[in-house]
Design an enzyme around this catalytic site. Structure first.
Site, mmCIF file in Angstrom:
data_model
loop_
_atom_site.group_PDB
_atom_site.id
_atom_site.type_symbol
_atom_site.label_atom_id
_atom_site.label_comp_id
_atom_site.label_asym_id
_atom_site.label_seq_id
_atom_site.Cartn_x
_atom_site.Cartn_y
_atom_site.Cartn_z
ATOM 1 N N GLY A 60 31.279 39.938 24.263
ATOM 2 C CA GLY A 60 32.009 39.602 25.485
ATOM 3 C C GLY A 60 33.514 39.521 25.291
ATOM 4 O O GLY A 60 34.123 40.307 24.568
ATOM 5 N N ILE A 61 34.109 38.537 25.949
ATOM 6 C CA ILE A 61 35.570 38.393 25.955
ATOM 7 C C ILE A 61 36.099 38.126 24.548
ATOM 8 O O ILE A 61 37.135 38.663 24.151
ATOM 9 C CB ILE A 61 35.979 37.272 26.935
ATOM 10 C CG1 ILE A 61 35.714 37.734 28.380
ATOM 11 C CG2 ILE A 61 37.431 36.870 26.754
ATOM 12 C CD1 ILE A 61 35.948 36.667 29.439
ATOM 13 N N ASP A 85 29.550 26.933 14.536
ATOM 14 C CA ASP A 85 29.191 26.242 15.774
ATOM 15 C C ASP A 85 30.357 25.303 16.095
ATOM 16 O O ASP A 85 30.596 24.328 15.366
ATOM 17 C CB ASP A 85 27.895 25.448 15.559
ATOM 18 C CG ASP A 85 27.494 24.631 16.775
ATOM 19 O OD1 ASP A 85 28.281 24.563 17.749
ATOM 20 O OD2 ASP A 85 26.402 24.038 16.749
ATOM 21 N N ASN A 111 37.712 30.565 22.308
ATOM 22 C CA ASN A 111 37.029 31.346 23.343
ATOM 23 C C ASN A 111 35.573 30.939 23.556
ATOM 24 O O ASN A 111 35.048 31.095 24.653
ATOM 25 C CB ASN A 111 37.093 32.834 22.946
ATOM 26 C CG ASN A 111 36.103 33.680 23.702
ATOM 27 O OD1 ASN A 111 36.330 34.040 24.852
ATOM 28 N ND2 ASN A 111 34.975 34.005 23.074
ATOM 29 N N TYR A 130 30.625 23.431 34.797
ATOM 30 C CA TYR A 130 31.501 24.494 34.268
ATOM 31 C C TYR A 130 32.917 24.369 34.821
ATOM 32 O O TYR A 130 33.889 24.406 34.059
ATOM 33 C CB TYR A 130 30.911 25.860 34.616
ATOM 34 C CG TYR A 130 31.725 27.019 34.075
ATOM 35 C CD1 TYR A 130 31.600 27.409 32.742
ATOM 36 C CD2 TYR A 130 32.616 27.716 34.885
ATOM 37 C CE1 TYR A 130 32.345 28.466 32.236
ATOM 38 C CE2 TYR A 130 33.370 28.769 34.381
ATOM 39 C CZ TYR A 130 33.223 29.141 33.061
ATOM 40 O OH TYR A 130 33.970 30.192 32.555
ATOM 41 N N LYS A 132 36.466 23.755 32.567
ATOM 42 C CA LYS A 132 37.567 24.719 32.443
ATOM 43 C C LYS A 132 38.893 24.124 32.936
ATOM 44 O O LYS A 132 39.970 24.502 32.455
ATOM 45 C CB LYS A 132 37.217 26.009 33.186
ATOM 46 C CG LYS A 132 36.108 26.786 32.495
ATOM 47 C CD LYS A 132 36.525 27.202 31.089
ATOM 48 C CE LYS A 132 35.434 27.860 30.293
ATOM 49 N NZ LYS A 132 35.880 28.276 28.947
ATOM 50 N N PRO A 146 40.497 34.044 32.446
ATOM 51 C CA PRO A 146 39.894 35.293 32.926
ATOM 52 C C PRO A 146 39.300 35.133 34.318
ATOM 53 O O PRO A 146 38.773 34.073 34.673
ATOM 54 C CB PRO A 146 38.772 35.566 31.912
ATOM 55 C CG PRO A 146 39.089 34.732 30.709
ATOM 56 C CD PRO A 146 39.804 33.522 31.262
HETATM 57 N N1 LIG Z 1 32.905 36.617 31.598
HETATM 58 C C1 LIG Z 1 33.630 36.064 32.566
HETATM 59 O O1 LIG Z 1 33.675 36.551 33.712
HETATM 60 C C2 LIG Z 1 34.480 34.840 32.264
HETATM 61 C C3 LIG Z 1 35.387 34.416 33.253
HETATM 62 C C4 LIG Z 1 36.199 33.314 32.995
HETATM 63 C C5 LIG Z 1 36.124 32.664 31.764
HETATM 64 N N2 LIG Z 1 35.240 33.079 30.842
HETATM 65 C C6 LIG Z 1 35.232 32.364 29.545
HETATM 66 O O2 LIG Z 1 35.423 33.270 28.494
HETATM 67 C C7 LIG Z 1 34.775 32.800 27.320
HETATM 68 C C8 LIG Z 1 33.843 33.888 26.802
HETATM 69 O O3 LIG Z 1 32.889 34.151 27.814
HETATM 70 P P1 LIG Z 1 31.993 35.472 27.835
HETATM 71 O O4 LIG Z 1 31.777 35.798 29.261
HETATM 72 O O5 LIG Z 1 32.523 36.489 26.914
HETATM 73 O O6 LIG Z 1 30.620 34.859 27.284
HETATM 74 P P2 LIG Z 1 29.482 35.477 26.350
HETATM 75 O O7 LIG Z 1 28.294 34.636 26.619
HETATM 76 O O8 LIG Z 1 29.409 36.950 26.523
HETATM 77 O O9 LIG Z 1 30.040 35.162 24.883
HETATM 78 C C9 LIG Z 1 30.191 33.838 24.451
HETATM 79 C C10 LIG Z 1 30.075 33.810 22.937
HETATM 80 O O10 LIG Z 1 30.226 32.424 22.541
HETATM 81 C C11 LIG Z 1 29.248 32.150 21.560
HETATM 82 N N3 LIG Z 1 28.954 30.717 21.522
HETATM 83 C C12 LIG Z 1 28.202 29.991 22.376
HETATM 84 N N4 LIG Z 1 28.109 28.723 21.960
HETATM 85 C C13 LIG Z 1 28.819 28.640 20.813
HETATM 86 C C14 LIG Z 1 29.100 27.595 19.905
HETATM 87 N N5 LIG Z 1 28.581 26.355 20.072
HETATM 88 N N6 LIG Z 1 29.881 27.854 18.833
HETATM 89 C C15 LIG Z 1 30.375 29.099 18.632
HETATM 90 N N7 LIG Z 1 30.126 30.145 19.440
HETATM 91 C C16 LIG Z 1 29.356 29.910 20.521
HETATM 92 C C17 LIG Z 1 28.032 32.980 21.950
HETATM 93 O O11 LIG Z 1 27.151 33.183 20.863
HETATM 94 C C18 LIG Z 1 28.705 34.263 22.439
HETATM 95 O O12 LIG Z 1 28.867 35.197 21.394
HETATM 96 C C19 LIG Z 1 34.064 31.509 27.735
HETATM 97 O O13 LIG Z 1 34.858 30.393 27.387
HETATM 98 C C20 LIG Z 1 33.937 31.638 29.236
HETATM 99 O O14 LIG Z 1 33.838 30.406 29.872
HETATM 100 C C21 LIG Z 1 34.409 34.141 31.060
#
Ligand SMILES: NC(=O)c1ccc[n+]([C@@H]2O[C@H](COP(=O)([O-])OP(=O)(O)OC[C@H]3O[C@@H](n4cnc5c(N)ncnc54)[C@H](O)[C@@H]3O)[C@@H](O)[C@H]2O)c1
Length: 276
Positions: free
Chosen positions: A35-36, A76, A103, A170, A174, A200
């Site tokens: 992801g991000i 973690d 992230n 959530y 944030k 994001p």
């Molecule tokens: N995707 C979106 O539209 C979006 C929008 C706004 C904000 N965000 C934020 O961006 C960040 C990434 O989101 P994403 O959409 O890529 O999510 P995702 O679920 O695709 O990836 C999240 C990653 O975090 C890891 N993770 C989860 N718990 C963890 C922990 N305890 N320790 C370490 N790693 C851990 C997961 O294994 C995963 O690889 C998050 O903080 C999310 O809130 C995402």
């Protein structure tokens, strides 16, 4: 080469290409397996940084690192002792810690109507989204202060910090990240450590699935014009979901000399979400 007016404060002009060059910098990206986080790790690596990708999914972190030419570790972020050790190990293995991207985060699976949110759901999400950000900021800032070479901390917030819509768990987490960022920016500025939040908007992270279509569309007929997340996505001015690498580009801005005088901000990278 032209020196900046305050060359003694590090504003050496160089060239624009120099300003985004992260060669010689070490970055740690949490939750970088997918992801991000992966998009940010890739963009920082493309800008020249040595990157440490960490994730609770250690195999996923390693796979991402192999793909982008980075180092990897399992972490973690809810385990504060492990966070301390991971930040120290990053500096030891890669030589320093200059850029920290917090992230790792959980999303809607712990949301829903307030009466349905158990103590456990609340604590599980906040332990990652808020406690984890705090533990990483504390450990990373300590190493940066000790090294005395400044640094950048980038906390991943969300547009949901400003426009709630997916539930109190959530959205609240944030907003907390955005304010933690401001407080730390104030505290760490004397150490030349810039702390900013990247927020994001809708970013497509479901691998192997084509992005949902949407954007610049009226809400589906018959649906009330409620300010729901689904309606906002349908009307998103950019007309499409972000690719994770687009969040990576914004992170490179916040990590690089392009943003030397930028600290304490909440930077939406949202395709116009917050204009709606
Ligand atoms: N995707 C979106 O539209 C979006 C929008 C706004 C904000 N965000 C934020 O961006 C960040 C990434 O989101 P994403 O959409 O890529 O999510 P995702 O679920 O695709 O990836 C999240 C990653 O975090 C890891 N993770 C989860 N718990 C963890 C922990 N305890 N320790 C370490 N790693 C851990 C997961 O294994 C995963 O690889 C998050 O903080 C999310 O809130 C995402």
């Amino acid at each position: 080469m032209i020196d900046g007016q305050f060359a003694d404060k590090g504003s050496n002009m160089g060239t624009a290409a120099d300003w985004i060059d992260l060669s010689g910098k070490v970055a740690h990206v949490t939750g970088g397996a997918k992801g991000i986080g992966r998009g940010i790790a890739q963009a920082l690596s493309m800008a020249g940084a040595e990157v440490m990708v960490s994730d609770i999914n250690g195999a996923g972190a390693q796979a991402c690192a192999d793909e982008i030419g980075a180092a990897a570790m399992a972490l973690d972020v809810t385990d504060s002792a492990a966070v301390d050790a991971a930040m120290a190990e990053t500096a030891r293995r890669l030589g320093s810690l200059d850029i920290l991207v917090n992230n790792a985060g959980l999303y809607m699976e712990y949301g829903g109507p307030v009466r349905d949110i158990s103590d456990e759901m609340w604590r599980t999400l906040w332990s990652v989204n808020v406690d984890g950000v705090f533990y990483c900021c504390r450990a990373g800032a300590g190493i940066m202060i000790e090294a005395g070479r400044g640094g950048r901390i980038i906390n991943i917030s969300s547009t949901q910090a400003v426009t709630p819509g997916v539930g109190v768990t959530y959205d609240g987490s944030k907003a907390a990240v955005a304010q933690i960022t401001k407080a730390l920016a104030l505290e760490l500025a004397p150490h030349n450590i810039n702390v900013n939040a990247l927020a994001p908007g809708p970013t497509w992270v479901r691998e192997g699935e084509p992005p949902l279509t949407g954007g610049n569309q009226p809400p589906p007929s018959g649906e009330p014009l409620a300010d729901t997340v689904a309606n906002r996505i349908a009307r998103l001015p950019a007309g499409h979901w972000a690719d994770p690498i687009e969040q990576g580009k914004a992170a490179v801005f916040l990590a690089s000399a392009m943003s030397d005088f930028v600290t304490g901000i909440y930077l939406p990278c949202d395709g116009g979400w917050l204009t709606l």
